[in-house]
Design a protein around this motif. Structure first.
Motif, PDB file in Angstrom:
ATOM      1  N   ARG A  18       0.842  -1.208   0.000  1.00  0.00           N
ATOM      2  CA  ARG A  18       0.000   0.000   0.000  1.00  0.00           C
ATOM      3  C   ARG A  18       0.868   1.246   0.000  1.00  0.00           C
ATOM      4  O   ARG A  18       1.867   1.329   0.689  1.00  0.00           O
ATOM      5  N   TRP A  19       0.548   2.205  -0.816  1.00  0.00           N
ATOM      6  CA  TRP A  19       1.184   3.519  -0.738  1.00  0.00           C
ATOM      7  C   TRP A  19       0.218   4.542  -1.315  1.00  0.00           C
ATOM      8  O   TRP A  19      -0.848   4.167  -1.825  1.00  0.00           O
ATOM      9  N   SER A  20       0.578   5.805  -1.201  1.00  0.00           N
ATOM     10  CA  SER A  20      -0.350   6.890  -1.541  1.00  0.00           C
ATOM     11  C   SER A  20       0.094   7.594  -2.822  1.00  0.00           C
ATOM     12  O   SER A  20       0.910   8.520  -2.765  1.00  0.00           O
ATOM     13  N   ARG A  22      -0.129   9.924  -6.348  1.00  0.00           N
ATOM     14  CA  ARG A  22      -0.793  11.151  -6.813  1.00  0.00           C
ATOM     15  C   ARG A  22      -1.272  10.993  -8.247  1.00  0.00           C
ATOM     16  O   ARG A  22      -2.042  11.814  -8.730  1.00  0.00           O
ATOM     17  N   ASN A  77      -2.971  19.428  -3.759  1.00  0.00           N
ATOM     18  CA  ASN A  77      -4.052  18.422  -3.797  1.00  0.00           C
ATOM     19  C   ASN A  77      -5.055  18.734  -4.911  1.00  0.00           C
ATOM     20  O   ASN A  77      -5.639  17.827  -5.505  1.00  0.00           O
ATOM     21  N   TRP A  80      -3.766  17.064  -8.304  1.00  0.00           N
ATOM     22  CA  TRP A  80      -3.717  15.612  -8.559  1.00  0.00           C
ATOM     23  C   TRP A  80      -5.004  14.871  -8.180  1.00  0.00           C
ATOM     24  O   TRP A  80      -5.392  13.923  -8.871  1.00  0.00           O
ATOM     25  N   HIS A 127      -5.233   7.712  -1.413  1.00  0.00           N
ATOM     26  CA  HIS A 127      -4.325   8.768  -0.940  1.00  0.00           C
ATOM     27  C   HIS A 127      -5.126   9.720  -0.066  1.00  0.00           C
ATOM     28  O   HIS A 127      -5.964  10.472  -0.552  1.00  0.00           O
ATOM     29  N   GLN A 128      -4.877   9.645   1.239  1.00  0.00           N
ATOM     30  CA  GLN A 128      -5.599  10.509   2.169  1.00  0.00           C
ATOM     31  C   GLN A 128      -5.020  11.922   2.113  1.00  0.00           C
ATOM     32  O   GLN A 128      -3.838  12.104   1.810  1.00  0.00           O
ATOM     33  N   ALA A 129      -5.852  12.898   2.427  1.00  0.00           N
ATOM     34  CA  ALA A 129      -5.402  14.290   2.386  1.00  0.00           C
ATOM     35  C   ALA A 129      -6.157  15.138   3.403  1.00  0.00           C
ATOM     36  O   ALA A 129      -7.380  15.055   3.514  1.00  0.00           O
ATOM     37  N   ALA A 130      -5.366  15.937   4.130  1.00  0.00           N
ATOM     38  CA  ALA A 130      -5.971  16.897   5.057  1.00  0.00           C
ATOM     39  C   ALA A 130      -6.097  18.264   4.389  1.00  0.00           C
ATOM     40  O   ALA A 130      -6.775  19.143   4.926  1.00  0.00           O
ATOM     41  N   GLY A 131      -5.436  18.428   3.261  1.00  0.00           N
ATOM     42  CA  GLY A 131      -5.412  19.727   2.591  1.00  0.00           C
ATOM     43  C   GLY A 131      -6.667  20.003   1.786  1.00  0.00           C
ATOM     44  O   GLY A 131      -6.689  19.865   0.558  1.00  0.00           O
ATOM     45  N   VAL A 151     -11.063  14.412   7.117  1.00  0.00           N
ATOM     46  CA  VAL A 151     -10.049  13.914   6.179  1.00  0.00           C
ATOM     47  C   VAL A 151     -10.700  13.581   4.840  1.00  0.00           C
ATOM     48  O   VAL A 151     -11.878  13.201   4.791  1.00  0.00           O
ATOM     49  N   ARG A 176      10.314   5.811  -0.313  1.00  0.00           N
ATOM     50  CA  ARG A 176       9.391   5.794   0.826  1.00  0.00           C
ATOM     51  C   ARG A 176      10.204   5.568   2.098  1.00  0.00           C
ATOM     52  O   ARG A 176      11.003   4.653   2.149  1.00  0.00           O
ATOM     53  N   ARG A 178      10.527   5.659   6.581  1.00  0.00           N
ATOM     54  CA  ARG A 178       9.881   5.633   7.890  1.00  0.00           C
ATOM     55  C   ARG A 178      10.965   5.677   8.972  1.00  0.00           C
ATOM     56  O   ARG A 178      12.096   5.225   8.753  1.00  0.00           O
TER      57      ARG A 178
HETATM   58  C1  LIG Z   1      -4.429  12.433   7.867  1.00  0.00           C
HETATM   59  C2  LIG Z   1      -3.565  12.487   6.627  1.00  0.00           C
HETATM   60  C3  LIG Z   1      -3.461  13.695   5.929  1.00  0.00           C
HETATM   61  C4  LIG Z   1      -2.707  13.756   4.740  1.00  0.00           C
HETATM   62  N1  LIG Z   1      -2.714  14.918   4.002  1.00  0.00           N
HETATM   63  C5  LIG Z   1      -2.115  14.933   2.789  1.00  0.00           C
HETATM   64  C6  LIG Z   1      -2.281  16.046   1.911  1.00  0.00           C
HETATM   65  O1  LIG Z   1      -2.980  17.017   2.218  1.00  0.00           O
HETATM   66  N2  LIG Z   1      -1.642  15.999   0.710  1.00  0.00           N
HETATM   67  C7  LIG Z   1      -0.888  14.931   0.319  1.00  0.00           C
HETATM   68  O2  LIG Z   1      -0.348  14.942  -0.796  1.00  0.00           O
HETATM   69  N3  LIG Z   1      -0.745  13.840   1.119  1.00  0.00           N
HETATM   70  C8  LIG Z   1      -1.350  13.810   2.322  1.00  0.00           C
HETATM   71  N4  LIG Z   1      -1.256  12.687   3.126  1.00  0.00           N
HETATM   72  C9  LIG Z   1      -0.498  11.519   2.656  1.00  0.00           C
HETATM   73  C10 LIG Z   1       0.788  11.339   3.462  1.00  0.00           C
HETATM   74  O3  LIG Z   1       1.704  12.357   3.114  1.00  0.00           O
HETATM   75  C11 LIG Z   1       1.365   9.919   3.175  1.00  0.00           C
HETATM   76  O4  LIG Z   1       0.472   8.952   3.674  1.00  0.00           O
HETATM   77  C12 LIG Z   1       2.722   9.742   3.838  1.00  0.00           C
HETATM   78  O5  LIG Z   1       3.673  10.596   3.225  1.00  0.00           O
HETATM   79  C13 LIG Z   1       3.231   8.321   3.741  1.00  0.00           C
HETATM   80  O6  LIG Z   1       3.245   7.903   2.403  1.00  0.00           O
HETATM   81  P1  LIG Z   1       2.595   6.519   1.959  1.00  0.00           P
HETATM   82  O7  LIG Z   1       1.123   6.603   2.329  1.00  0.00           O
HETATM   83  O8  LIG Z   1       2.807   6.462   0.461  1.00  0.00           O
HETATM   84  O9  LIG Z   1       3.287   5.439   2.696  1.00  0.00           O
HETATM   85  C14 LIG Z   1      -2.004  12.599   4.293  1.00  0.00           C
HETATM   86  C15 LIG Z   1      -2.117  11.395   5.019  1.00  0.00           C
HETATM   87  C16 LIG Z   1      -2.889  11.331   6.158  1.00  0.00           C
HETATM   88  C17 LIG Z   1      -3.031  10.004   6.884  1.00  0.00           C
END
Ligand SMILES: Cc1cc2nc3c(=O)[nH]c(=O)nc-3n(C[C@H](O)[C@H](O)[C@H](O)COP(=O)(O)O)c2cc1C
Length: 193
Positions: A18-20, A22, A77, A80, A127-131, A151, A176, A178
């Motif tokens: 799993r990864w996030s 864009r 955000n 993408w 891909h989660q985002a708070a923005g 979120v 990536r 950690r």
């Molecule tokens: C609560 C939360 C808010 C996040 N907000 C953003 C965001 O606004 N924009 C973005 O590009 N990624 C956002 N992310 C993604 C994180 O940056 C990403 O999960 C982290 O860098 C680890 O990468 P991975 O998920 O690929 O392992 C968010 C993730 C979480 C859980």
């Protein structure tokens, strides 16, 4: 470069892979049926007192809900996330009358974790985002005052990294990383190994 997590012990492949991203495949769309297993996984997440004080708002690319969500994204955000097949917005209830609601943000996070792992097992990326403008989303969708829009999560099929501009491409392909486990898990006073 592999996006698979480098781990000090074997972990479940779905978690390692799993990864996030864009970059989402803009030619593929999603339906509620595609996301139902992930919502079921979220539904079965544990929560304090089994209160389940979360709700999910979902828009699919092409519908009015998705458009209203994408108009309220901030910064990068906004460039993408609109190519994703769906956007899910998670919210939790902040109810002063209910003690369990202190843990509602934690429980929402846990439900989102279940959602993303199940989605990944189903071949989707999250891909989660708070923005994004949480107040504007709450207002537009008539979210009651006791609920906190918290979120957003873009969900879709993986797209080619080359679809991104230079800045986002660099982030998409960055290693990536950690913090190591021995700086995270301790067995005595805070942060002692
Ligand atoms: C609560 C939360 C808010 C996040 N907000 C953003 C965001 O606004 N924009 C973005 O590009 N990624 C956002 N992310 C993604 C994180 O940056 C990403 O999960 C982290 O860098 C680890 O990468 P991975 O998920 O690929 O392992 C968010 C993730 C979480 C859980």
């Amino acid at each position: 470069m592999s996006r698979v997590a480098e781990t000090s012990a074997p972990i479940h492949p779905v978690l390692a892979e799993r990864w996030s991203p864009r970059s989402f495949d803009p030619t593929k769309s999603l339906t509620m049926a595609d996301l139902t297993p992930a919502f079921e996984a979220a539904r079965w997440a544990p929560s304090a007192n089994n209160a389940q004080e979360w709700r999910f708002l979902v828009g699919f690319r092409g519908d009015a809900t998705f458009a209203a969500m994408t108009e309220r994204l901030s910064g990068w955000n906004a460039s993408w996330a609109p190519t994703a097949g769906a956007i899910v917005i998670g919210m939790y209830e902040e109810d002063p009358e209910n003690r369990a609601s202190e843990y509602a943000p934690y429980d929402l996070g846990q439900a989102m974790a279940h959602f993303s792992v199940q989605a990944h097992a189903d071949g989707l990326y999250v891909h989660q985002a708070a923005g994004f403008d949480r107040d504007a989303v709450a207002e537009y969708f008539n979210v009651p005052a006791t609920w906190r829009v918290f979120v957003a999560a873009a969900v879709g099929h993986l797209g080619a990294p080359e679809l991104l501009n230079e800045t986002l491409l660099a982030r998409e392909t960055a290693p990536r990383v950690r913090r190591p486990l021995d700086e995270t898990v301790f067995t005595g006073p805070f942060a002692s190994a």
